[in-house]
Design an enzyme around this catalytic site. Structure first.
Site, short mmCIF file in Angstrom:
data_model
loop_
_atom_site.label_atom_id
_atom_site.label_comp_id
_atom_site.label_asym_id
_atom_site.label_seq_id
_atom_site.Cartn_x
_atom_site.Cartn_y
_atom_site.Cartn_z
N ASN A 26 1.12 -1.47 0.04
CA ASN A 26 -0.04 0.12 -0.24
C ASN A 26 0.63 1.03 -0.22
OD1 ASN A 26 -0.01 1.89 2.56
ND2 ASN A 26 0.31 -0.61 3.57
N CYS A 69 5.99 3.88 8.77
CA CYS A 69 6.12 3.85 7.99
C CYS A 69 6.09 4.16 7.30
CB CYS A 69 4.18 4.82 7.74
SG CYS A 69 3.61 5.46 6.25
N ASN A 101 6.53 -2.79 10.97
CA ASN A 101 5.83 -2.58 10.36
C ASN A 101 5.99 -3.19 8.70
OD1 ASN A 101 4.24 -0.06 8.59
ND2 ASN A 101 4.69 1.42 10.80
N CYS A 134 2.04 -43.42 -2.02
CA CYS A 134 2.82 -42.03 -3.21
C CYS A 134 2.19 -42.51 -3.97
CB CYS A 134 4.41 -42.81 -3.32
SG CYS A 134 4.85 -42.18 -5.14
N CYS A 168 9.07 -34.91 -6.06
CA CYS A 168 9.95 -35.34 -4.94
C CYS A 168 11.62 -35.91 -6.14
CB CYS A 168 9.81 -37.06 -3.69
SG CYS A 168 9.87 -38.03 -4.65
N CYS A 224 12.37 -32.71 -0.57
CA CYS A 224 11.58 -33.91 -0.98
C CYS A 224 10.55 -33.55 -0.50
CB CYS A 224 11.86 -35.42 -1.03
SG CYS A 224 12.15 -35.51 -0.17
N CYS A 279 6.39 -33.10 -1.87
CA CYS A 279 4.99 -33.53 -1.86
C CYS A 279 3.88 -33.77 -1.78
CB CYS A 279 5.28 -34.94 -1.03
SG CYS A 279 4.80 -36.09 -0.77
#
Lengths: 447, 455
Positions: free
Chosen positions: A73, A135, A200, A342, A348, A416, A420
């Site tokens: 923003n 900010c 912030n 599996c 993987c 892996c 998965c």
């Protein structure tokens, strides 16, 4: 039954879920509706001399078909007159005395100006003050916001000015756009801040429109960097919180902010030491109603874990964060693939071959390209029902597609397991190395 | 085959599509659901080995042109395949999502999404190299020949497609049910192949006795003189006959002819009470079409049971929804005439014997079990007979159970200058199988032509 009531640096609220300073806390009318939905507190949209905003103001990152993984923003502080905001604070506190109303403040860096706004705000009835030193856009160009938060001396000085007159707790809100967050956190402490809040938003350019070549958000053909928030920033926020929570020179209560959209993230921030959490993007996206599951989910988790109050688990994960040099080099895990669950996507396999250590195998030791070539060379035909040999029923993984881990070669990197898609199909399991724990620090110290 | 009246009728309202298009958001969400498997089972299951995860990820990334070209690179008839492929037993059947207890990715509809994008923009394929001296003839204008021609043309060879029908595209244009593929879409694909530089000639390729060019005929001798190699993609011949009395009566129309007629003759009239005979996918296509064209009752008779019916289960279930009524264990004996038209079919009940050596259960008639079903239209759908006898006799091309015998990986027949693919080889399978046959043959032909040139 979990008790969620909170006393944060002296500010009490029915639960630790506060709305962060931002569009959802722009007015008293909004904040009262939020309290009706269950929010425990609200940090008012930053009060200061009214500003003029641009149109448009927000841009976001979508990921894999999901909207708003991260939000950016360029909106400034409140555009409403100070008197109107203060009058509404009084009204909200009158109608919701048990809820926390914290006023976020940002004025020019003059002692008298700060003294004036602090007194007026506290006279209006706010329970505490949050100094917006974070900010990162617009206001910082005028010497406020992050321009203060990035210079420890300024942050310390202004905190001191505020503390000279403040009667309620003072929270300093930190910007992550700095090399070492601890420098400013310590400065706030020196200035006698009662608490910190972090983070912030993060300096960002979310993207560029590939048709117009204009970065987003587009303001009449140009853009400016904005502040990044939303789910994508949580890991950064958690790290910042951990750094200030474990620094003995800081030692202040922390209100956690950054990518919190549910009870899980809230619990994570609390486990790293936060006493309350603040939410903005998720409320902007879905509305105030999201707090219901935050309260419900956190309570259920606490009940399951046997935690009665927030303080029972606050900071419990902090001792588990250390420097790399103290990690045990003799701890070893390897990947194991459950052949029954599996599904044969082989993600993987290719991740290990191209992105890790080439220790997951299919069909012997063939290279990925050889496997693909074999599939392309295969002659496939449409099976004719009742004539052709039946193919495997849907959902049965052909054994040839189930990968195998070479446990001798596996370095236990987790990749892996991370790729998965099936829960608990790949597990990382500890193997006994037969060696006592030894860290890098120990190893180098003994040389 | 009779001449259709042009233009083709617009059947859009009577035949809304079976699988409507995905809108952009739905396509994006579906594309993002794809796991992007390595060496994906869907790609292996596709006879043309379209790189499915690759084209799906291109949809997700907003690269629809790249997605379409990925599809067309593997399968020049990607548009019709996206609509007619039995994806349940092909790519979507192989999807690993089944094992994950989830719906498979809607690969067919995603492919259609990319194809619709491509054709809506009249995007052209990358230019083909200039024509080489070597030339190939493709006999038949259906999917096998189109795929073979496109693949050869992309490699620079000159290709001419010989088709005996007024409109090219073979069964894609004439034989596929309207709710799956509209003739206009088939013709767009034909135009795509033409745009590559493939030539089309409407001519009957016959034996040595063919009537010469003036009759629109080309003899095998002429073909062999003009072209280096010949691809046979001639499909199957006419529908097999029932072989019962009354088969020639008005009101009796073969399933393929029925489909061709309603798709190409404006004003084609279906009967009010229709009997369909057969249990294959074409029988079901015809029965569904008869319902949609306004038949009050459509009865499908099959001599075995639901269990032995060769139609895909999802076709059968869809047909029940359309209101087709199924009758098992009945064999037609005679089509009964009234006022010179088909008015009823006389059936006998059948019973299934124990499975024979091939595992099939023969149906035998139950004595004295005759019954009659009144109707005003009979649609036999018994599969197609094989039509390659001429080649067998004059060019000693070996046949196998009535189909052209080929070496599967190359499409090569027993005659060195002839290759073959599609229904005339496999006895009638899917469009995608024909495309794969044509493509494999094209690659082998290109290798042979290259060898000849280099030698």
């Amino acid at each position: 039954m979990a008790d969620l009531t909170t006393n944060f640096a002296g500010i009490r609220s029915p639960n630790p879920f506060w709305l962060a300073s931002g569009p959802p806390t722009n007015s008293g009318e909004q904040i009262m509706r939020a309290f009706d939905k269950g929010w425990g507190g609200a940090v008012w949209k930053t009060i200061g001399d009214p500003i003029v905003n641009t149109s448009s103001r927000y841009s976001s990152i979508d990921w894999n078909g999901q909207r708003m993984m991260g939000l950016n923003n360029i909106e400034l502080i409140s555009d409403r007159p100070i008197a109107v905001n203060l009058r509404e604070i009084t009204e909200v506190k009158k109608r919701y005395p048990a809820h926390a109303v914290v006023a976020s403040l940002m004025v020019e860096s003059k002692r008298e100006t700060w003294h004036g706004i602090v007194k007026r705000t506290e006279d209006a009835g706010s329970d505490g003050l949050e100094l917006n030193f974070g900010c990162p856009h617009g206001m910082s160009e005028r010497g406020m916001g992050a321009a203060v938060g990035q210079v420890p001396e300024y942050a310390c000085m202004i905190t001191e000015w505020v503390k000279e007159v403040a009667r309620t707790p003072v929270i300093v809100k930190l910007t992550p756009n700095i090399t070492d967050i601890r420098a400013v956190a310590r400065a706030a402490r020196r200035g006698h801040a009662d608490a910190l809040s972090a983070i912030n938003t993060i300096n960002s350019i979310t993207g560029i429109d590939l048709d117009s070549l204009t970065p987003r958000p587009n303001v009449g053909g140009r853009s400016a960097h904005g502040g990044y928030c939303g789910p994508a920033v949580k890991p950064i926020a958690l790290h910042v919180v951990q750094q200030i929570a474990s620094d003995p020179e800081v030692g202040l209560p922390i209100s956690g902010i950054g990518g919190i959209s549910g009870w899980r993230e809230a619990a994570e921030f609390m486990l790293l030491g936060c006493g309350t959490v603040q939410v903005c993007t998720a409320a902007m996206r879905y509305g105030y109603r999201i707090v219901e599951d935050m309260i419900d989910g956190l309570s259920n988790w606490m009940d399951e874990k046997g935690f009665r109050t927030i303080d029972d688990f606050r900071g419990l994960s902090l001792p588990k964060v250390t420097d790399w040099q103290h990690l045990d080099l003799n701890f070893r895990i390897v990947a194991r693939i459950n052949r029954d669950t599996c599904i044969g996507c082989d993600l993987c396999y290719i991740a290990c071959w191209d992105g890790a250590h080439q220790c997951i195998h299919l069909d012997g030791h063939a290279l990925p390209a050889a496997l693909e070539a074999a599939s392309r060379a295969r002659i496939s035909t449409t099976p004719i029902a009742k004539l052709d040999a039946a193919a495997l029923p849907h959902g049965v993984t052909p054994p040839i597609r189930i990968p195998r881990v070479d446990e001798e070669e596996c370095v236990g990197c987790n990749l892996c397991w991370l790729v998965c898609p099936v829960e608990n199909c790949i597990t990382m399991e500890q193997v006994d190395t037969g060696k006592p724990p030894e860290s890098w620090a120990m190893r180098t110290a003994s040389q | 085959m009779s001449q259709p009246a042009l233009p083709v009728p617009d059947n859009r309202e009577r035949f809304p599509e079976l699988h409507p298009a995905l809108d952009t958001n739905a396509a994006l969400a579906e594309a993002n659901r794809c796991l992007f498997c390595f060496d994906a089972p869907c790609t292996a299951a596709c006879p043309t080995h379209i790189d499915v995860p690759r084209f799906i990820k291109k949809i997700a990334s907003g690269n629809l042109r790249g997605s379409a070209l990925t599809i067309l690179d593997a399968n020049i008839l990607g548009l019709s395949c996206s609509r007619v492929c039995p994806v349940d037993v092909l790519c979507e059947g192989a999807c690993v999502m089944h094992g994950y207890n989830q719906r498979p990715i809607e690969i067919g509809r995603l492919q259609r999404h990319a194809m619709d994008y491509f054709y809506a923009r009249v995007t052209v394929l990358p230019a083909c190299p200039p024509r080489l001296a070597r030339a190939v003839a493709c006999v038949g204008g259906g999917p096998a020949s189109l795929a073979c021609a496109a693949e050869l043309r992309r490699r620079g060879y000159a290709v001419t497609i010989f088709d005996n029908r007024p409109l090219p595209g073979g069964l894609n244009t004439y034989g596929i049910a309207e709710y799956k593929l509209r003739p206009a879409d088939s013709l767009r694909e034909v135009e795509m192949v033409r745009s590559l530089g493939v030539e089309f000639r409407q001519a009957e390729v016959g034996g040595a006795a063919a009537g010469g060019p003036e009759a629109g005929n080309v003899s095998l001798d002429q073909l062999e003189k003009e072209f280096d190699l010949i691809f046979l993609g001639a499909g199957l011949g006419a529908m097999e006959r029932l072989g019962i009395p009354g088969e020639q009566l008005p009101g009796v129309i073969g399933a393929l002819q029925f489909i061709e007629r309603y798709k190409t003759f404006p004003g084609f009239q279906v009967g009010r009470r229709v009997v369909v005979i057969g249990g294959g996918n074409t029988a079901i296509d015809a029965a569904n079409a008869a319902r949609r064209l306004g038949a009050e009752e459509v009865h499908l008779f099959y001599r075995r049971t639901e269990k032995e019916m060769p139609a895909f289960p999802f076709e059968y279930h869809h047909s029940k929804v359309e209101g087709v009524r199924f009758h098992w264990l009945a064999q037609p004996l005679e089509i009964v005439a009234r006022d010179g038209r088909a008015a009823a079919v006389k059936f006998a009940e059948t019973r299934l014997e124990e499975p024979d050596a091939s595992g099939r259960r023969r149906a035998t008639l139950v004595p004295g079990s005759h019954f009659e079903v009144a109707c005003d239209m009979v649609i036999p759908a018994l599969g197609q007979s094989r039509f390659i006898a001429v080649l067998h006799q004059s060019r000693s091309i070996e046949l196998n159970g009535g189909s052209v015998a080929i070496d599967r990986p190359t499409g090569r027949t027993t005659s060195p200058r002839y290759y073959a693919g599609g229904d005339c080889v496999n006895g009638g399978r899917e469009v995608v199988d024909a495309v794969a046959d044509g493509k494999r043959a094209a690659l082998a032909m290109a290798r042979q032509l290259e060898g000849a040139t280099n030698g």
